[in-house]
Design a protein around this motif. Structure first.
Motif, mmCIF file in Angstrom:
data_model
loop_
_atom_site.group_PDB
_atom_site.id
_atom_site.type_symbol
_atom_site.label_atom_id
_atom_site.label_comp_id
_atom_site.label_asym_id
_atom_site.label_seq_id
_atom_site.Cartn_x
_atom_site.Cartn_y
_atom_site.Cartn_z
ATOM 1 N N GLN A 33 13.730 -11.105 -9.511
ATOM 2 C CA GLN A 33 12.429 -10.512 -9.213
ATOM 3 C C GLN A 33 11.496 -11.640 -8.778
ATOM 4 N N GLU A 34 11.287 -11.744 -7.469
ATOM 5 C CA GLU A 34 10.500 -12.848 -6.921
ATOM 6 C C GLU A 34 9.009 -12.614 -7.056
ATOM 7 N N GLY A 35 8.600 -11.364 -7.105
ATOM 8 C CA GLY A 35 7.202 -10.997 -7.215
ATOM 9 C C GLY A 35 7.098 -9.491 -7.190
ATOM 10 N N PRO A 36 5.888 -8.945 -7.230
ATOM 11 C CA PRO A 36 5.743 -7.491 -7.169
ATOM 12 C C PRO A 36 6.402 -6.920 -5.912
ATOM 13 N N ASP A 37 7.313 -5.972 -6.097
ATOM 14 C CA ASP A 37 8.006 -5.304 -4.988
ATOM 15 C C ASP A 37 8.754 -6.290 -4.102
ATOM 16 N N ARG A 38 9.273 -7.349 -4.707
ATOM 17 C CA ARG A 38 10.074 -8.329 -3.965
ATOM 18 C C ARG A 38 11.253 -8.759 -4.836
ATOM 19 N N GLY A 61 0.787 -1.230 0.000
ATOM 20 C CA GLY A 61 0.000 0.000 0.000
ATOM 21 C C GLY A 61 0.814 1.271 0.000
ATOM 22 N N THR A 62 2.139 1.154 0.029
ATOM 23 C CA THR A 62 2.977 2.347 -0.014
ATOM 24 C C THR A 62 3.416 2.610 -1.442
ATOM 25 N N GLY A 63 3.783 3.848 -1.720
ATOM 26 C CA GLY A 63 4.279 4.188 -3.043
ATOM 27 C C GLY A 63 5.681 3.664 -3.261
ATOM 28 N N GLY A 64 6.147 3.818 -4.505
ATOM 29 C CA GLY A 64 7.489 3.379 -4.822
ATOM 30 C C GLY A 64 7.502 2.066 -5.571
ATOM 31 N N LEU A 65 8.702 1.543 -5.756
ATOM 32 C CA LEU A 65 8.898 0.340 -6.550
ATOM 33 C C LEU A 65 10.143 -0.383 -6.070
ATOM 34 N N VAL A 66 10.011 -1.692 -5.861
ATOM 35 C CA VAL A 66 11.179 -2.534 -5.590
ATOM 36 C C VAL A 66 11.337 -3.470 -6.776
ATOM 37 N N SER A 67 12.369 -3.243 -7.567
ATOM 38 C CA SER A 67 12.631 -4.052 -8.756
ATOM 39 C C SER A 67 14.112 -4.363 -8.810
ATOM 40 N N THR A 68 14.488 -5.270 -9.708
ATOM 41 C CA THR A 68 15.915 -5.521 -9.867
ATOM 42 C C THR A 68 16.645 -4.253 -10.288
ATOM 43 N N GLY A 69 15.943 -3.364 -10.975
ATOM 44 C CA GLY A 69 16.551 -2.093 -11.368
ATOM 45 C C GLY A 69 16.807 -1.182 -10.189
ATOM 46 N N THR A 70 15.817 -0.999 -9.322
ATOM 47 C CA THR A 70 16.010 -0.103 -8.176
ATOM 48 C C THR A 70 17.040 -0.673 -7.212
ATOM 49 N N VAL A 71 17.071 -1.993 -7.064
ATOM 50 C CA VAL A 71 18.059 -2.610 -6.174
ATOM 51 C C VAL A 71 19.451 -2.522 -6.785
ATOM 52 N N THR A 72 19.566 -2.748 -8.094
ATOM 53 C CA THR A 72 20.854 -2.590 -8.761
ATOM 54 C C THR A 72 21.386 -1.180 -8.594
ATOM 55 N N ALA A 73 20.520 -0.199 -8.774
ATOM 56 C CA ALA A 73 20.949 1.197 -8.637
ATOM 57 C C ALA A 73 21.544 1.449 -7.262
#
Length: 582
Positions: free
Chosen positions: A276-281, A237-249
């Motif tokens: 990428q295990e799932g949405p925001d994971r 329910g929070t904004g933002g994004l957890v992806s392989t891209g954001t983690v790589t950055a």
């Protein structure tokens, strides 16, 4: 173990602690307050009779301490700064005022003042001649684990590594010993990802338009496992994004060699695997660990002198000529050679110059640039109003369209960061829990040294075989901004700048590795000049990392640059047009 972050710097979102505690289940709440610049700020506060710790930590604790105690959530923060004992005492007083019973521990031993001998600069080999203001060793996670083992509800530290805020709780929760190098390394990687708060969840992300509801970006959580693997996520329910891209950055932020050195373990960033295990994971696995170095990093600061900056706006035609006239008028009133250092920076904001020297307006608006003149001197009066008033005095006898952004003002002191080192056997961390003092001596890991010394591949470009070759034409393809196919994240490492670049499409990585050499970087970013540059390859992340030595001078606090922390270096690179193969 679910470790949540609620702050990446001194000044981050005050409501974050409450958001993380109330947003879902967590086991440990952490926050990072101590950038290298922060130590100088806290030193200045202490000289003025103010607390030497981060006072905003108390504001956050007032909002969540009761809930944390009720739910068994442990709090670990380096908000103690230069006075962990004073910060812990303030937290205890807060708990008493709220009618709560909290075991508050603090970690000391990082403060090495007074130094027995002048510190040697770890980067340049110079010996410091000035009087140190602060000297703090970067402690690891073991003292934090000891505090938690002794029943602490809140652990306040001074200077520890940023990742120690996760590694320490991991040692406590899973019982890791000094020889558990791979799990320790995995926790360091997880700690590095979440230490900067929302930068792991879409903040400051190169492809920010893909991040939903960035205005309400959630803070990150690391789900840590006994083998050191982790899942980076955030509250639903929070904004933002957890992806392989954001983690790589974030993995590429403020690093140097793929061997990431720390007091507990050396983490091999060239062994990290992301999925990428799932949405925001995003799951992090495969991290290998090697023994830590035989020295501890030490951050020394000293008073460098006084500085003053005046910013003038140049508009319209002949920007370069106007900048020259403006400087001539200023130095006619205060000779340039009267200052110890002078730095002049001309930053275009609008149209670029044509070959004939006149500005070409590509969109109908007047070209605009900022002229920043910074003077630095040991004498505050020389760098003070004598300089800034002289700039203002030119207002009616300078270039057409003259106006400034800064009023005349006094000089301000600036600190200098001086990286050094210490023998870990001479540094004794001490944990104090409810008046009980526990010493935590250095425990080197047992067993043989791993990695390069045992015949394993060295990290970086030396492991060239790990980078697939590129057989195409590096000059072929339509010309487009580099940022259409790569992301970047940059930052400061003392006086050096780090610039991490990764290919969004793994199929483009061989081209990126072949194309973006050190020489090419110099061509694309003229500002790096002939400064020494190191390049490291991270094929597992489809990434390259560059370290530009000396770009920030003596470090952030002393840098006169407009982009003093090199935050935008990566974005400037992404904006350069290059041939991009289809």
């Amino acid at each position: 173990m679910r470790v949540a972050n609620c702050g990446g710097f001194y000044g981050d979102r005050l409501s974050a602690a409450r958001e993380m505690v109330e947003g879902g289940p967590i086991d440990v709440l952490t926050g990072d307050w101590l950038a290298e610049l922060t130590m100088s700020i806290l030193a200045g506060n202490r000289l003025k009779g103010r607390p030497g710790y981060a006072r905003t930590f108390l504001t956050q604790m007032e909002q969540v301490l009761g809930t944390c105690l009720d739910r068994g959530i442990r709090v670990v923060a380096n908000a103690g700064g230069l006075d962990p004992a004073g910060c812990a005492e303030a937290v205890s007083a807060l708990a008493h005022r709220l009618g709560l019973r909290a075991a508050v521990a603090h970690v000391t031993g990082d403060d090495l003042m007074p130094l027995a001998e002048p510190p040697v600069n770890a980067d340049t080999g110079e010996t410091l001649r000035a009087t140190p203001l602060t000297a703090n060793a970067y402690l690891g996670g073991r003292p934090i684990a000891v505090a938690l083992e002794h029943g602490a509800d809140v652990v306040v530290t001074g200077r520890v590594t940023d990742a120690a805020l996760v590694t320490g709780p991991g040692m406590w929760w899973f019982g890791w010993e000094p020889g558990d190098l791979d799990p320790l390394a995995g926790s360091v990687v997880a700690g590095h990802v979440i230490e900067c708060g929302c930068q792991a969840t879409g903040g400051n992300y190169a492809f920010f338009e893909e991040v939903p509801d960035l205005a309400h970006c959630g803070f990150p959580i690391a789900e840590l496992y006994a083998d050191g693997s982790s899942v980076i996520t955030k509250h639903p329910g929070t904004g933002g994004l957890v992806s392989t891209g954001t983690v790589t950055a974030q993995l590429l932020y403020e690093i140097a060699s793929p061997r990431y050195l720390g007091p507990d373990v050396t983490a091999r960033f060239d062994t990290i695997r992301l999925e990428q295990e799932g949405p925001d994971r995003v799951r992090i696995t495969g991290v290998r660990g090697e023994p830590p170095p035989d020295t501890l990093k030490v951050a020394v600061t000293y008073l460098g002198g006084y500085r003053n900056t005046m910013t003038l706006v140049l508009t319209g035609l002949d920007i370069a000529a106007k900048a020259r006239i403006a400087q001539e008028a200023v130095w006619a009133r205060v000779p340039r050679e009267s200052f110890e250092q002078v730095h002049v920076e001309l930053t275009p904001l609008g149209a670029a110059e044509s070959g004939g020297g006149a500005e070409v307006n590509s969109g109908g608006d007047a070209g605009t640039a900022l002229l920043r003149i910074t003077v630095m001197d040991p004498d505050p009066s020389r760098a003070g109003r004598a300089f800034s008033s002289a700039v203002v005095e030119t207002g009616l006898a300078s270039y057409p369209g003259f106006y400034g952004l800064t009023p005349p003002g006094d000089a301000s002191p600036y600190g200098v960061y001086w990286p050094s080192s210490a023998d870990p056997r001479t540094v004794l961390p001490v944990v104090t829990v409810d008046g009980v003092r526990v010493e935590v001596p250095h425990l080197p890991p047992p067993g043989p040294v791993l990695g390069e010394q045992a015949g394993g591949p060295p990290p970086g470009d030396a492991a060239g075989a790990a980078v697939p070759p590129y057989a195409g034409d590096l000059t072929a393809g339509p010309v487009a901004p580099l940022g259409t196919v790569v992301g970047a994240r940059s930052g400061d490492k003392g006086g050096d700048a780090n610039l991490g670049v990764w290919a969004r499409d793994p199929a483009r990585y061989p081209w990126l590795a072949a194309f973006l050499t050190v020489d090419r970087l110099r061509d694309l970013l003229p500002e790096v000049g002939d400064l020494p540059i190191e390049r490291f390859a991270l094929p597992n992340l489809h990434a390259l990392n560059f370290v530009v030595h000396g770009l920030l001078g003596r470090g952030v606090a002393a840098s006169p640059l407009l982009d003093a922390q090199a935050k935008a270096l990566g974005e400037r690179l992404r904006a350069v047009c290059v041939p991009v193969p289809s």
